[in-house]
Every structure is written in structure tokens, then in C-alpha cells.
Design an enzyme around this catalytic site. Structure first.
Site, PDB file in Angstrom:
ATOM      1  N   GLU A   1       0.861  -1.193   0.000  1.00  0.00           N
ATOM      2  CA  GLU A   1       0.000   0.000   0.000  1.00  0.00           C
ATOM      3  C   GLU A   1       0.894   1.240   0.000  1.00  0.00           C
ATOM      4  OE1 GLU A   1      -3.425  -0.218   2.296  1.00  0.00           O
ATOM      5  OE2 GLU A   1      -3.627   1.936   2.604  1.00  0.00           O
ATOM      6  N   ARG A   2       0.678   2.099  -0.968  1.00  0.00           N
ATOM      7  CA  ARG A   2       1.492   3.304  -1.148  1.00  0.00           C
ATOM      8  C   ARG A   2       2.970   2.940  -1.349  1.00  0.00           C
ATOM      9  NH1 ARG A   2      -3.133   5.558  -2.365  1.00  0.00           N
ATOM     10  NH2 ARG A   2      -4.550   5.676  -0.607  1.00  0.00           N
TER      11      ARG A   2
ATOM     12  N   ASN B   1      -3.186  -1.630   7.750  1.00  0.00           N
ATOM     13  CA  ASN B   1      -4.480  -2.209   7.367  1.00  0.00           C
ATOM     14  C   ASN B   1      -4.248  -3.717   7.340  1.00  0.00           C
ATOM     15  OD1 ASN B   1      -5.703   0.350   7.001  1.00  0.00           O
ATOM     16  ND2 ASN B   1      -4.720   0.517   5.005  1.00  0.00           N
TER      17      ASN B   1
ATOM     18  N   LYS C   1      -3.790  -0.049  14.119  1.00  0.00           N
ATOM     19  CA  LYS C   1      -4.669   0.957  13.517  1.00  0.00           C
ATOM     20  C   LYS C   1      -6.083   0.513  13.849  1.00  0.00           C
ATOM     21  CE  LYS C   1      -6.116   2.848   9.009  1.00  0.00           C
ATOM     22  NZ  LYS C   1      -5.764   3.015   7.577  1.00  0.00           N
TER      23      LYS C   1
ATOM     24  N   GLU D   1     -10.565   4.762   9.425  1.00  0.00           N
ATOM     25  CA  GLU D   1     -10.818   4.440   8.020  1.00  0.00           C
ATOM     26  C   GLU D   1     -11.446   3.055   7.853  1.00  0.00           C
ATOM     27  OE1 GLU D   1      -6.954   5.170   6.122  1.00  0.00           O
ATOM     28  OE2 GLU D   1      -7.652   7.197   5.673  1.00  0.00           O
TER      29      GLU D   1
ATOM     30  N   ASP E   1      -2.714  14.260   6.748  1.00  0.00           N
ATOM     31  CA  ASP E   1      -2.186  13.017   6.201  1.00  0.00           C
ATOM     32  C   ASP E   1      -0.975  13.212   5.310  1.00  0.00           C
ATOM     33  OD1 ASP E   1      -2.000  10.358   5.685  1.00  0.00           O
ATOM     34  OD2 ASP E   1      -3.601  10.294   4.199  1.00  0.00           O
TER      35      ASP E   1
ATOM     36  N   GLU F   1       5.207   9.547  13.523  1.00  0.00           N
ATOM     37  CA  GLU F   1       5.083   8.760  12.296  1.00  0.00           C
ATOM     38  C   GLU F   1       5.310   9.684  11.102  1.00  0.00           C
ATOM     39  OE1 GLU F   1       1.804   5.876  11.917  1.00  0.00           O
ATOM     40  OE2 GLU F   1       1.573   6.485   9.822  1.00  0.00           O
TER      41      GLU F   1
ATOM     42  N   GLU G   1       3.682   9.298  -0.813  1.00  0.00           N
ATOM     43  CA  GLU G   1       2.318   9.190  -1.341  1.00  0.00           C
ATOM     44  C   GLU G   1       1.832  10.506  -1.945  1.00  0.00           C
ATOM     45  OE1 GLU G   1      -0.343   7.788   1.655  1.00  0.00           O
ATOM     46  OE2 GLU G   1      -2.154   8.247   0.516  1.00  0.00           O
TER      47      GLU G   1
HETATM   48  C1  BDP Z   1      -3.186   7.336   4.253  1.00  0.00           C
HETATM   49  C2  BDP Z   1      -3.121   6.372   3.131  1.00  0.00           C
HETATM   50  C3  BDP Z   1      -3.772   5.067   3.409  1.00  0.00           C
HETATM   51  C4  BDP Z   1      -3.324   4.544   4.761  1.00  0.00           C
HETATM   52  C5  BDP Z   1      -3.632   5.566   5.836  1.00  0.00           C
HETATM   53  C6  BDP Z   1      -3.040   5.199   7.193  1.00  0.00           C
HETATM   54  O1  BDP Z   1      -3.705   6.977   1.993  1.00  0.00           O
HETATM   55  O2  BDP Z   1      -3.411   4.197   2.375  1.00  0.00           O
HETATM   56  O3  BDP Z   1      -3.946   3.343   5.076  1.00  0.00           O
HETATM   57  O4  BDP Z   1      -3.038   6.795   5.509  1.00  0.00           O
HETATM   58  O5  BDP Z   1      -2.045   5.800   7.553  1.00  0.00           O
HETATM   59  O6  BDP Z   1      -2.058   8.138   4.092  1.00  0.00           O
HETATM   60  O7  BDP Z   1      -3.559   4.344   7.887  1.00  0.00           O
END
Ligand code: BDP
Length: 714
Positions: free
Chosen positions: A180-181, A223, A300, A304, A378, A400, A406
Site C-alpha cells: 500500500e502506497r 491495514n 490501527k 478508516e 495526512d 510517524e 504518497e
Molecule cells: C493514508 C493512506 C492510506 C493509509 C492511511 C493510514 O492513503 O493508504 O492506510 O493513511 O495511515 O495516508 O492508515
């Protein structure tokens, strides 16, 4: 001397001829150990005639192997290992084997080291002293940095110990190999062939991290899938832990809150349910049987769409403390992320983490650390520091950062993050008066915390160059160096990196560092000038999408962030708006309450202003915005010119990659500028300032662009 020169030339010739040896493709990172010129090679040789180590542990072997390989690479002669210090030796020592070292050992702590030019029985030696083998490994890498960057190797008197305890990478790597990213190819963890096959890349990963002081790695995406806690995956993580252990790197795992339900059919994941707590305790015991020095969990939760304790009307502290009790007997920790915002909360997204977490200050167990992103939204090109820093004195907070870019051009834009890291670390929270910097919050000194940490979301993948581009390696490097020493300047770090990555020749280092140092500000200029944020297009977050207004959650839409209309632009976070400024200490809240006292770089983050507002330059806000966009594009064109002038001094493959990427960046900076101007002009109907070019296409052209297969999507 002559004989040595001959051997060296011979070995170079062999190297050039041997099949399978590749040109410089970036794999060797900053650990290239390229042949030094004759004079420098002689200096290095004289200071590394032999290597003395206090034993043969795996860690010491890693240190002496690295020293031998490096000195051989730079000089052509591999120094021998010897039992006692001889003239010109590198002498690695701990108090155990050498009780009366001329160094204040206590100040070095468990991971630090001293490097000192001294004498043993009248013979000059370079002493590397530490309390542990890991400390010696770090010291060896420091000496190699000096050797590679052309530093004086005489009269050394260095002491170094990390200011922050946990210096971790967070891999957002999925079990199916995607990241991811991630913009550097698939995940470097070959989960399928682990634990049986442990490829050489894992060792090189550990070397690179140890060389910059990183001491832990979270293997999987925040995630998280529950599967990473099953027995086969624990065995795979244990195999990686075995490779990393000699390098002083611990492994950690991200966990999914509902794992007890998904893996073992529990009816609930309520942290107050004894069966749930018992499940986590048993799981922790199982992990520690396989990985005795396992670091702990990263979580986490309620963020989201991820499950979490709030689903059971419990708090983040209830959840964190339940997990903390499970790992506590083993010395483990819980890193609980504060990156939360809720779809049913209409409040300014920038305020929500503070609102959730601040009231919990003092309620977390002593082996919990709350992990806070550098800014409240973010990982934008620029954000003011997160208001939680300084606001939770009774709770250890860890930083963090996102090393993977990204929102800063991903792998093709050259946007060096050192200045971003430095800006955040130096920011003053005023929590305990002037000088209460973010760095002092996270190194524990402001509030007297012993548990301290900093994490960087990794930019590493299976690409030959690891990070998707040669220059992205600098962000990994800078993260590690600045995590070890939060006082280091981005400029100094860029210098080290450029010297080791390309050449210590000032004709290379000076222009490369100059390019790097302004590059992040250039991205701010062509993407999000004057405090704008989150105007990136949907999903991939790569290009511009300031017009987007159709996403399910309001705070996913760029129009939510810039609030542009015919009259003005910007997010009012003062008292007349969301009042996010009140989450900061009074001196800052006062300063940021008025446009005139708000630094212009954060202007539209805090204020909604008329397009005709006068900037310090005398420009109207609109004209000033256009000038920022243009300045960003022009900077990239300047970088292209600088880089082109370096062609004779850089190896062909790495030169060509950067040349091509800068071409992409130049084109895309223009795209950012043109699309943004086309959109904002459609809203404000104002003419462009004199001399500014009209966008190349009309707004609809930009709106119609779509990138369903851009890398790094979640
Ligand atoms: C955002 C990202 C996403 C991450 C989220 C996170 O777009 O992909 O899951 O943060 O940090 O920057 O949990």
C-alpha cells in the site's frame, strides 16, 4: 605500495570482467565502497591496517565483514583480522574485553559508541568502543561513513548515542506481495517462500538499516490481515527476525483488532471480555516462543473503517491496555496509532485525533506509546505539526513520518524529505514555554518519558534500487540518520548521502545537495502552495484533483480542504471556523488566529481569505498563488539543468534514471500548475498576473484524465 596498487588494479579488472557483476543500478545504496582515488585510498589503508574485534558473535562478524568488504572496495586491500591492536589498526572493544577504555562508557548507553584516535603501547590505533556488540556495529558504520565521505581520519574523538529509543520502519506490505502506497515494486517480503528461503536481500536490508541506526521493523500493513498472526506466518516472521537479529533490528507486527473473531471464532473483540484478553495473551505467548525478542504490536483501530475498541463502546486506551498486558510479561510494547477520523463526525478532520486522544492522557499502560503522524491530516507536502505533540504530557508519543512519498510525487519526483523532517522536529509546540520542540516531545526529554520512538512508513520494494528511484534512497537514509540524531540538519545528511551515493567530489556533492535542498519546497509550490492541502486526485493521490467533490465522505474530497469559491479560498480554522487553532498552545493559537501573524506557508491551512488579500510580497493572494506554481515548475527546470551538467561525473545508468525522472517531474509539475490554475480560475474568474502563461489545456481536459492502474492503491 606498488604491489598493492597492482593487486588493486588487477582486482578491478577482474571485477569488470566477471559475469553477473552489474553496473551501478542503485542496489548498493550508500554502501557502495567504490574505489577511492589513490591518495584517499592510501589514507584509508593507513587507518585500517588490521581489525581487532572482541569476539566472534554474529554481530561482530557483521561488523568485521562490513569493514573488510568496505576497505577492500575503497583501497583494493582487505585488512586482516588480528588478535591484538597493531599500528594503524581499527580496534573494536567493549568494557568486557578491555576494562580500562579511555572513554566515558556510561554515556554511550546500549546502542551508542565512541570513536577515538589513540595509542596502544605507543602504536597509533583507531578505537571504536561500545557497551555492546550492536554499539560496535553502529560505530563501524560511522567510521565507514567518515572514510567514504572524505573526512579526516586522524584525531577522531566522537561519541554518539541515539536520542530516541525505537527507530522503526513501518512496512505497509500486504501478504499478497503488494505494498500500500509502495512505489518500488512488490513487497521485499517473499511470504510465500518464507520461512525456508531467506534470500540475500534480507541481509542487505538489515545492513542498510543498521548503517543508519534503524533498530526495528513492522513487517506488515497497518491495514492488517488477521492471517499474519497464524502459526505459519509467525514462523515466517521468526525467520526474518533471525536474519535481522545480528544487526540489532527487532521485528514487530501490525494486528487486526478482530483477529480473535476471525481466527478462532470468538463472538466478540471487546477488550473488556476476559476471553478476548486471554486470546491475545495466548497469542503473544505463542509469538514470543518463536521470536523471543519480538518487539510488539502496531495497531490501527477505529480508523478508516478498521475495527477497534470503540465498536464495543470502549476507548482507545481500553484497547491498547488490554494488548499491553498481553505483551508486558515479555517486555513487548504496543504502538497505538492516533490516525483516526470518523465518517459520522462532522467536525474538521484536522481536529478529530486530538479530540479523541487528548482526554485519554494518563490512561495508557506504561508499555503503550501513541503513534502520531507528523501533521493532523495526512502526510501532505506541508502541514503544521500535529496538535497532539505537546498536548499529552503523561503519554509517550512517537512520530510517524511517511518516507514513501504518497503525496509528494511518489517515485518519479525528486522531492528530498530531509527538510520536511527537520521542519517538523524543530517546530516549537510551546507546551512548556519556548523551546518545547516536537523533537523534545518525542525524545522524551520534555515530559520525562523513557519509552520513546519514531517511525517512518517505508519506501522499500523489490526494485533493484530498493526505493523506486535513486533519490528516494535519500529519504530512507535521512529518516534513519535523523531518527538517531534529531538535531542533524537536512543539509548535512544530504551531503553524507550524496558523497556516499555518487562521489565525495565537491563538484558532485555541491550541486546534488543544492538540488535536493530546495526540492520539497518546489513540490509544495507546484502542488499545494500557501498552506493548501489534500488537493490530490482520488485513490492514487498522484496528480491534481482540486475539483473533486463526489466522494462518499466529505473529508475525502479536495473541495473540503480548499473551500474555494468566487470570493476566496482556504480553510478557516480560527474561532470563526473550526477553531482547530485552539488545539495548540496559547502563543501559537494567538499567532495563527490572524492572517497577518500566520506564516504564509500555512496561510490557507488556517484561514479562508479573499482572492484579493495582500501577501507580504504585495501580490494579491491569487497572483501570489500563480507565482508559487510557476516558481515550483521553474525549480524543476533548474534541477534538470544542474543534473545535465553532472553527466560526465555520474555513472551512466543512475544518470539516465534521474534524467528521465526529472523529465517526468518537469512535465508533471507543469500539469499540477496548469490544472490547479485552470480549476481555481474557473471558480474566481480572475485574470492571470502579467507574464503568467495560460494553462495548456482547458479544465475539462485535466478533469478527464484517469489513472486506474497507478501504483500503490489500497
Ligand atoms: C493514508 C493512506 C492510506 C493509509 C492511511 C493510514 O492513503 O493508504 O492506510 O493513511 O495511515 O495516508 O492508515
Amino acid at each position: 605500495m606498488l604491489a598493492r596498487l597492482f593487486c588493486w588494479m588487477l582486482s578491478l579488472a577482474c571485477l569488470a570482467l566477471s559475469p553477473g557483476v552489474h553496473a551501478e543500478d542503485g542496489y548498493d545504496l550508500w554502501l557502495r565502497y567504490a574505489p577511492a582515488d589513490a591518495a584517499r585510498a592510501d589514507v584509508i589503508s593507513r587507518h585500517a591496517t588490521a581489525i581487532v574485534a572482541p569476539g566472534d558473535s554474529a554481530t561482530l562478524k557483521a561488523a568485521t565483514d562490513e569493514l573488510q568488504r568496505a576497505v577492500a572496495g575503497m583501497t583494493g586491500t582487505k585488512p586482516a583480522l588480528s588478535a591484538a591492536p597493531s599500528s594503524g589498526a581499527l580496534w573494536l572493544a567493549t568494557p568486557k574485553t578491555a576494562p580500562s577504555l579511555p572513554v566515558k562508557m556510561q554515556a554511550l548507553g546500549p546502542e551508542g559508541y565512541a570513536i577515538r584516535s589513540t595509542q596502544v603501547e605507543g602504536k597509533p590505533v583507531t578505537l571504536i568502543a561500545a557497551n555492546s556488540d550492536i554499539g560496535l556495529l553502529h560505530g563501524a558504520y560511522h567510521w565507514l561513513r567518515l572514510a567514504q565521505t572524505g573526512a579526516n581520519l586522524d584525531a577522531l574523538d566522537i561519541m554518539s548515542a541515539p536520542k530516541i529509543g525505537l527507530r522503526l520502519l513501518n512496512h505497509w506490505d500486504n501478504l499478497n506481495g503488494t505494498v500500500e502506497r509502495g512505489y518500488a515494486g512488490q513487497s521485499i517480503w517473499d511470504w510465500w517462500r518464507l520461512p525456508d528461503y531467506k534470500g540475500p536481500r534480507y541481509t542487505d536490508y538489515a545492513r542498510a538499516n543498521a548503517s543508519i541506526g534503524i533498530n526495528g521493523t513492522v513487517l506488515n500493513n497497518v491495514n492488517a490481515k488477521a492471517d499474519s498472526l497464524t502459526a505459519p506466518y509467525i514462523a515466517k516472521a521468526a525467520a526474518l527476525a533471525d536474519v535481522f537479529r545480528p544487526y540489532g533490528i527487532k521485528v514487530y507486527l501490525s494486528v487486526k483488532w478482530t483477529a480473535p473473531m476471525e481466527l478462532d471464532g470468538l463472538k466478540t473483540a471487546d477488550p473488556m471480555d476476559p476471553a478476548v484478553a486471554a486470546w491475545w495473551k495466548a497469542k503473544a505467548d505463542e509469538i514470543y516462543r518463536a521470536i523471543p525478542d519480538f518487539g510488539g504490536f502496531l495497531v490501527k483501530a477505529n480508523s478508516e473503517g478498521q475495527p477497534g475498541p470503540q465498536d464495543y463502546k470502549r476507548t482507545h486506551a481500553d484497547g491498547a491496555n488490554m494488548l499491553a498486558a498481553a505483551v508486558k510479561p515479555h517486555g513487548g510494547i504496543i504502538m497505538w496509532r492516533a490516525f483516526v477520523y470518523a465518517h459520522d463526525n462532522p467536525d474538521d478532520r484536522a481536529k478529530q485525533a486530538y479530540s479523541d486522544f487528548k482526554p485519554l492522557d494518563g490512561q495508557f499502560a506504561d508499555n503503550v506509546i501513541v503513534q502520531v503522524k507528523n501533521g493532523a491530516i495526512d502526510f501532505q507536502p506541508r502541514e503544521p505539526f500535529h496538535p497532539l505533540f505537546g498536548a499529552m504530557p503523561k503519554t509517550p508519543l512517537m512520530m510517524e513520518f511517511q518516507i514513501t512519498k504518497e503525496y509528494l510525487g511518489q517515485s518519479t519526483h525528486l522531492t528530498y524529505l530531509g527538510p520536511l523532517f527537520q521542519e517538523v522536529l524543530e517546530a516549537d509546540t510551546y507546551a512548556k514555554g519556548k523551546g518545547s520542540t516536537v523533537a523534545k516531545v518525542i525524545d522524551g526529554s520534555l515530559d520525562g518519558h523513557r519509552l520513546t520512538g519514531i517511525a517512518g512508513v517505508a519506501n522499500i520494494g523489490v526494485d533493484r534500487d530498493w526505493s523506486g528511484s535513486i533519490f528516494n534512497q535519500a529519504d530512507w537514509y535521512a529518516f534513519g540518520r535523523m531518527a538517531w540524531d534529531t538535531g542533524l540538519s537536512a543539509d548535512a545528511v544530504a551531503r553524507e548521502w550524496a558523497a556516499m551515493t555518487f562521489s565525495p567530489d565537491p563538484r558532485v556533492v555541491d550541486p546534488v545537495v543544492a538540488m535536493m535542498m530546495g526540492s520539497r519546497e518546489a513540490a509544495v509550490d507546484y502542488m499545494t502552495p500557501l498552506g493548501l492541502a489534500h488537493v490530490m486526485a482520488t485513490g492514487h493521490h498522484y496528480g491534481p484533483g482540486p475539483w473533486i467533490s463526489n466522494l462518499a465522505r466529505p473529508e475525502w474530497n479536495p473541495v473540503y480542504y480548499h473551500k474555494a469559491d468566487a470570493a476566496g479560498i482556504g480553510f478557516d480554522r480560527t474561532r470563526t471556523g473550526s477553531d482547530a487553532v485552539s488545539q495548540y498552545a496559547p502563543p501559537l493559537a494567538r499567532r495563527w488566529a490572524k492572517p497577518a501573524t500566520t506564516p504564509e506557508q500555512d496561510l490557507l491551512w488556517f484561514h479562508h481569505l479573499p482572492w484579493t488579500y495582500r501577501l507580504k510580497s504585495g501580490d494579491t493572494l491569487w497572483d501570489g498563488m500563480v507565482h508559487h506554481y510557476d516558481r515550483g515548475v521553474a525549480y524543476v527546470a533548474d534541477m534538470q539543468r544542474s543534473w545535465d551538467s553532472l553527466r560526465p561525473l555520474i555513472d551512466a545508468e543512475r544518470f539516465a534514471q534521474t534524467e528521465a525522472f526529472l523529465r517526468i517531474q518537469r512535465r508533471e509539475a507543469q500539469w499540477w500548475r496548469d490544472a490547479s490554475i485552470a480549476y481555481f480560475q474557473s471558480v474566481n474568474r480572475l485574470p492571470l498576473p502579467a507574464g503568467a502563461a495560460a494553462p495548456e489545456h482547458d479544465l475539462n481536459w485535466y478533469k478527464a484524465l484517469s489513472f486506474p492502474y497507478a501504483p500503490g492503491h489500497n
